[in-house]
Scaffold this motif. Structure first.
Motif, mmCIF file in Angstrom:
data_model
loop_
_atom_site.group_PDB
_atom_site.id
_atom_site.type_symbol
_atom_site.label_atom_id
_atom_site.label_comp_id
_atom_site.label_asym_id
_atom_site.label_seq_id
_atom_site.Cartn_x
_atom_site.Cartn_y
_atom_site.Cartn_z
ATOM 1 N N TRP A 9 0.860 -1.185 0.000
ATOM 2 C CA TRP A 9 0.000 0.000 0.000
ATOM 3 C C TRP A 9 0.899 1.239 0.000
ATOM 4 N N PHE A 10 0.533 2.185 -0.838
ATOM 5 C CA PHE A 10 1.216 3.461 -0.929
ATOM 6 C C PHE A 10 0.163 4.556 -0.834
ATOM 7 N N ARG A 11 0.602 5.771 -0.579
ATOM 8 C CA ARG A 11 -0.350 6.873 -0.529
ATOM 9 C C ARG A 11 0.275 8.143 -1.091
ATOM 10 N N GLN A 12 -0.602 9.021 -1.568
ATOM 11 C CA GLN A 12 -0.139 10.298 -2.096
ATOM 12 C C GLN A 12 -1.081 11.392 -1.634
ATOM 13 N N ALA A 13 -0.543 12.305 -0.872
ATOM 14 C CA ALA A 13 -1.297 13.454 -0.394
ATOM 15 C C ALA A 13 -1.170 14.590 -1.409
ATOM 16 N N PRO A 14 -2.105 15.532 -1.402
ATOM 17 C CA PRO A 14 -2.049 16.649 -2.351
ATOM 18 C C PRO A 14 -0.728 17.408 -2.240
ATOM 19 N N GLY A 15 -0.083 17.612 -3.374
ATOM 20 C CA GLY A 15 1.163 18.365 -3.400
ATOM 21 C C GLY A 15 2.376 17.603 -2.928
ATOM 22 N N LYS A 16 2.214 16.316 -2.636
ATOM 23 C CA LYS A 16 3.342 15.525 -2.140
ATOM 24 C C LYS A 16 3.593 14.341 -3.052
ATOM 25 N N GLU A 17 4.785 13.775 -2.910
ATOM 26 C CA GLU A 17 5.110 12.591 -3.676
ATOM 27 C C GLU A 17 4.436 11.359 -3.057
ATOM 28 N N ARG A 18 4.266 10.354 -3.882
ATOM 29 C CA ARG A 18 3.712 9.106 -3.374
ATOM 30 C C ARG A 18 4.699 8.475 -2.400
ATOM 31 N N GLU A 19 4.186 7.950 -1.294
ATOM 32 C CA GLU A 19 5.046 7.352 -0.294
ATOM 33 C C GLU A 19 4.594 5.944 0.070
ATOM 34 N N PHE A 20 5.552 5.155 0.484
ATOM 35 C CA PHE A 20 5.301 3.788 0.939
ATOM 36 C C PHE A 20 4.558 3.825 2.267
ATOM 37 N N VAL A 21 3.600 2.917 2.431
ATOM 38 C CA VAL A 21 2.857 2.802 3.691
ATOM 39 C C VAL A 21 3.117 1.447 4.344
ATOM 40 N N ALA A 22 2.861 0.382 3.607
ATOM 41 C CA ALA A 22 2.991 -0.954 4.186
ATOM 42 C C ALA A 22 3.172 -1.968 3.074
ATOM 43 N N SER A 23 3.818 -3.085 3.424
ATOM 44 C CA SER A 23 4.035 -4.135 2.447
ATOM 45 C C SER A 23 3.924 -5.496 3.115
ATOM 46 N N ILE A 24 3.594 -6.500 2.309
ATOM 47 C CA ILE A 24 3.407 -7.844 2.836
ATOM 48 C C ILE A 24 3.949 -8.852 1.830
ATOM 49 N N SER A 25 4.545 -9.900 2.350
ATOM 50 C CA SER A 25 5.114 -10.919 1.493
ATOM 51 C C SER A 25 4.027 -11.798 0.891
ATOM 52 N N ARG A 26 4.429 -12.683 -0.001
ATOM 53 C CA ARG A 26 3.464 -13.511 -0.722
ATOM 54 C C ARG A 26 2.619 -14.373 0.212
ATOM 55 N N SER A 27 3.259 -14.909 1.234
ATOM 56 C CA SER A 27 2.544 -15.786 2.164
ATOM 57 C C SER A 27 1.828 -15.005 3.257
ATOM 58 N N GLY A 28 2.203 -13.750 3.418
ATOM 59 C CA GLY A 28 1.648 -12.941 4.497
ATOM 60 C C GLY A 28 2.464 -13.008 5.773
ATOM 61 N N GLY A 29 3.546 -13.771 5.752
ATOM 62 C CA GLY A 29 4.324 -13.967 6.965
ATOM 63 C C GLY A 29 5.250 -12.830 7.326
ATOM 64 N N ILE A 30 5.528 -11.967 6.363
ATOM 65 C CA ILE A 30 6.421 -10.831 6.606
ATOM 66 C C ILE A 30 5.691 -9.553 6.229
ATOM 67 N N THR A 31 5.731 -8.589 7.135
ATOM 68 C CA THR A 31 5.133 -7.290 6.880
ATOM 69 C C THR A 31 6.117 -6.193 7.243
ATOM 70 N N TYR A 32 5.902 -5.040 6.654
ATOM 71 C CA TYR A 32 6.770 -3.897 6.944
ATOM 72 C C TYR A 32 5.948 -2.630 6.816
ATOM 73 N N TYR A 33 6.249 -1.651 7.698
ATOM 74 C CA TYR A 33 5.479 -0.416 7.736
ATOM 75 C C TYR A 33 6.401 0.800 7.776
ATOM 76 N N VAL A 34 5.913 1.879 7.221
ATOM 77 C CA VAL A 34 6.594 3.149 7.421
ATOM 78 C C VAL A 34 6.413 3.545 8.885
ATOM 79 N N ASP A 35 7.386 4.222 9.453
ATOM 80 C CA ASP A 35 7.354 4.525 10.888
ATOM 81 C C ASP A 35 6.098 5.279 11.304
ATOM 82 N N SER A 36 5.604 6.146 10.456
ATOM 83 C CA SER A 36 4.474 7.004 10.834
ATOM 84 C C SER A 36 3.169 6.242 11.040
#
Length: 124
Positions: A36-63
């Motif tokens: 998942w990524f997001r883009q706010a008005p006037g800003k660049e698109r940023e990474f939010v969260a990611s998940i591996s194929r099996s769902g066993g590994i996830t990663y999030y932006v600190d915010s």
């Protein structure tokens, strides 16, 4: 080709919750890492969260750590983003993306397919 359709966005007050869904079709969903990524008005698109194929590994932006949860249902070809304790700074268009890889992907450049996005607006 993988087709991705996001849903679940909307208007919510600060402190509220939303669950975004991303339905995939066209290829074997479990072969793809998702993000998942997001883009706010006037800003660049940023990474939010990611998940591996099996769902066993996830990663999030600190915010969003501790507030958002990414998970997937490979039987339903769907990835979700549960968003709690929403803040006005979370306001953005949220995009689902897929990458044909066994690794987790944290960057836009690493994604192969994108949805059209769903708007999330958090009022103060």
């Amino acid at each position: 080709q993988v087709y991705l359709v996001e849903s679940g966005g909307g208007l919510v007050q600060a402190g509220g919750s939303l669950r975004l869904s991303c339905a995939a079709s066209g290829r074997t969903f479990s072969n793809y890492a998702m993000g998942w990524f997001r883009q706010a008005p006037g800003k660049e698109r940023e990474f939010v969260a990611s998940i591996s194929r099996s769902g066993g590994i996830t990663y999030y932006v600190d915010s969003v750590k501790g507030r958002f949860t990414i998970f997937r249902d490979n039987a339903e070809n769907t990835v979700y983003l549960q968003m709690n304790s929403l803040k006005p700074d979370d306001t953005a268009v949220y995009y689902c993306a897929a990458a044909l890889t066994s690794r987790i992907v944290l960057t836009s450049d690493g994604m192969d397919y994108w949805g059209k996005g769903t708007q999330v607006t958090v009022s103060s």
